[in-house]
Design an enzyme around this catalytic site. Sequence first.
Site, PDB file in Angstrom:
ATOM      1  N   LYS A 134      23.409 -13.577 -14.755  1.00 11.22           N
ATOM      2  CA  LYS A 134      24.242 -13.787 -15.948  1.00 11.22           C
ATOM      3  C   LYS A 134      23.919 -12.667 -16.939  1.00 11.22           C
ATOM      4  O   LYS A 134      22.757 -12.505 -17.333  1.00 11.22           O
ATOM      5  CB  LYS A 134      23.892 -15.158 -16.554  1.00 11.22           C
ATOM      6  CG  LYS A 134      24.448 -15.401 -17.945  1.00 11.22           C
ATOM      7  CD  LYS A 134      24.234 -16.848 -18.357  1.00 11.22           C
ATOM      8  CE  LYS A 134      24.604 -17.069 -19.815  1.00 11.22           C
ATOM      9  NZ  LYS A 134      24.831 -18.481 -20.133  1.00 11.22           N
ATOM     10  N   ARG A 192      21.519 -28.115 -24.584  1.00 11.52           N
ATOM     11  CA  ARG A 192      21.423 -27.849 -26.016  1.00 11.52           C
ATOM     12  C   ARG A 192      21.530 -29.136 -26.807  1.00 11.52           C
ATOM     13  O   ARG A 192      21.459 -29.124 -28.027  1.00 11.52           O
ATOM     14  CB  ARG A 192      22.572 -26.934 -26.459  1.00 11.52           C
ATOM     15  CG  ARG A 192      22.356 -25.546 -25.976  1.00 11.52           C
ATOM     16  CD  ARG A 192      23.454 -24.639 -26.397  1.00 11.52           C
ATOM     17  NE  ARG A 192      23.475 -23.552 -25.460  1.00 11.52           N
ATOM     18  CZ  ARG A 192      24.305 -22.541 -25.505  1.00 11.52           C
ATOM     19  NH1 ARG A 192      25.211 -22.471 -26.456  1.00 11.52           N
ATOM     20  NH2 ARG A 192      24.243 -21.606 -24.609  1.00 11.52           N
ATOM     21  N   GLU A 233      29.182 -25.641 -16.544  1.00 15.60           N
ATOM     22  CA  GLU A 233      27.786 -25.350 -16.917  1.00 15.60           C
ATOM     23  C   GLU A 233      27.480 -26.223 -18.126  1.00 15.60           C
ATOM     24  O   GLU A 233      27.914 -25.931 -19.243  1.00 15.60           O
ATOM     25  CB  GLU A 233      27.605 -23.863 -17.268  1.00 15.60           C
ATOM     26  CG  GLU A 233      26.212 -23.558 -17.800  1.00 15.60           C
ATOM     27  CD  GLU A 233      26.048 -22.140 -18.365  1.00 15.60           C
ATOM     28  OE1 GLU A 233      26.869 -21.245 -18.066  1.00 15.60           O
ATOM     29  OE2 GLU A 233      25.093 -21.935 -19.140  1.00 15.60           O
ATOM     30  N   THR A 289      21.419 -23.198 -20.239  1.00 15.51           N
ATOM     31  CA  THR A 289      20.385 -23.131 -21.284  1.00 15.51           C
ATOM     32  C   THR A 289      19.106 -23.822 -20.804  1.00 15.51           C
ATOM     33  O   THR A 289      18.431 -24.527 -21.568  1.00 15.51           O
ATOM     34  CB  THR A 289      20.882 -23.725 -22.634  1.00 15.51           C
ATOM     35  OG1 THR A 289      22.253 -23.388 -22.844  1.00 15.51           O
ATOM     36  CG2 THR A 289      20.091 -23.146 -23.796  1.00 15.51           C
TER      37      THR A 289
HETATM   38  C1  3PG Z   1      26.077 -19.293 -23.215  1.00 16.25           C
HETATM   39  O1  3PG Z   1      25.040 -19.926 -23.346  1.00 16.25           O
HETATM   40  O2  3PG Z   1      26.454 -18.941 -22.108  1.00 16.25           O
HETATM   41  C2  3PG Z   1      26.837 -18.876 -24.420  1.00 16.25           C
HETATM   42  O3  3PG Z   1      26.489 -19.569 -25.548  1.00 16.25           O
HETATM   43  C3  3PG Z   1      28.299 -18.846 -24.243  1.00 16.25           C
HETATM   44  O4  3PG Z   1      28.742 -17.878 -25.085  1.00 16.25           O
HETATM   45  P1  3PG Z   1      30.135 -18.049 -25.843  1.00 16.25           P
HETATM   46  O5  3PG Z   1      30.020 -19.313 -26.646  1.00 16.25           O
HETATM   47  O6  3PG Z   1      30.258 -16.808 -26.694  1.00 16.25           O
HETATM   48  O7  3PG Z   1      31.214 -18.143 -24.804  1.00 16.25           O
END
Ligand code: 3PG
Length: 206
Positions: free
Chosen positions: A127, A44, A40, A67
Amino acid sequence: MSLADKIVEIGLVPVIKITDPAHAAPLAEALIAADLPVAEVTFRTDCAAEAIKIMSEYKELLLGAGTVITAEQVKAAKEAGATYIISPGFSPEVSKACIAEDLIYFPGVASPRDIQDAMADGWKTLKFFPAEALGGVKTLKAFAAPYPGISFVPTGGINAENVKSYMDLPVVKACGGSWMVPNKLMEEGNFGAITELAKEALTKIK
Ligand code: 3PG
């Protein structure tokens, strides 16, 4: 087998933040070497689409964009080669764009209202984000009762220590997280260590 089924079979979704396009190819190779061919790639950073394009050369990789919060990003992700879209929260705009672009959407949900909005657009694998901060396993158990047929990919605060407690829930089909792909290791060029972390993560969910 559908894309969602393939992700479920593997059970993990590494959440990736690429800061340098030069990291994209070695990262793809590191995940494939670990037998964790899922990525994924989050929108960002400015180079997300470029990284997806590079990683899309690796045909065995189940490559998604994360994102994603606008319809434009859905288009950019598809053009770059992403085959599914993930967002931190349910977005009607992103949902419609995914339907129009014929892309699978894993919308983020944090509440029964989000779940019902996602269901109304036909999405069944959601999710759950940010999982740990929202009460983790306990909250997911409560979500499971009223929504038969809905499954969850919890993400947010998940790591090698707690991933199994999520995977033990029947409604959890896979877990997401960034712990397998630390930016520090990418910046150091230590992609071998990422392969080891990914392998370790896979052993934790067995
Ligand atoms: C996401 O966007 O899925 C999260 O930022 C992932 O969360 P984590 O960094 O706590 O694993």
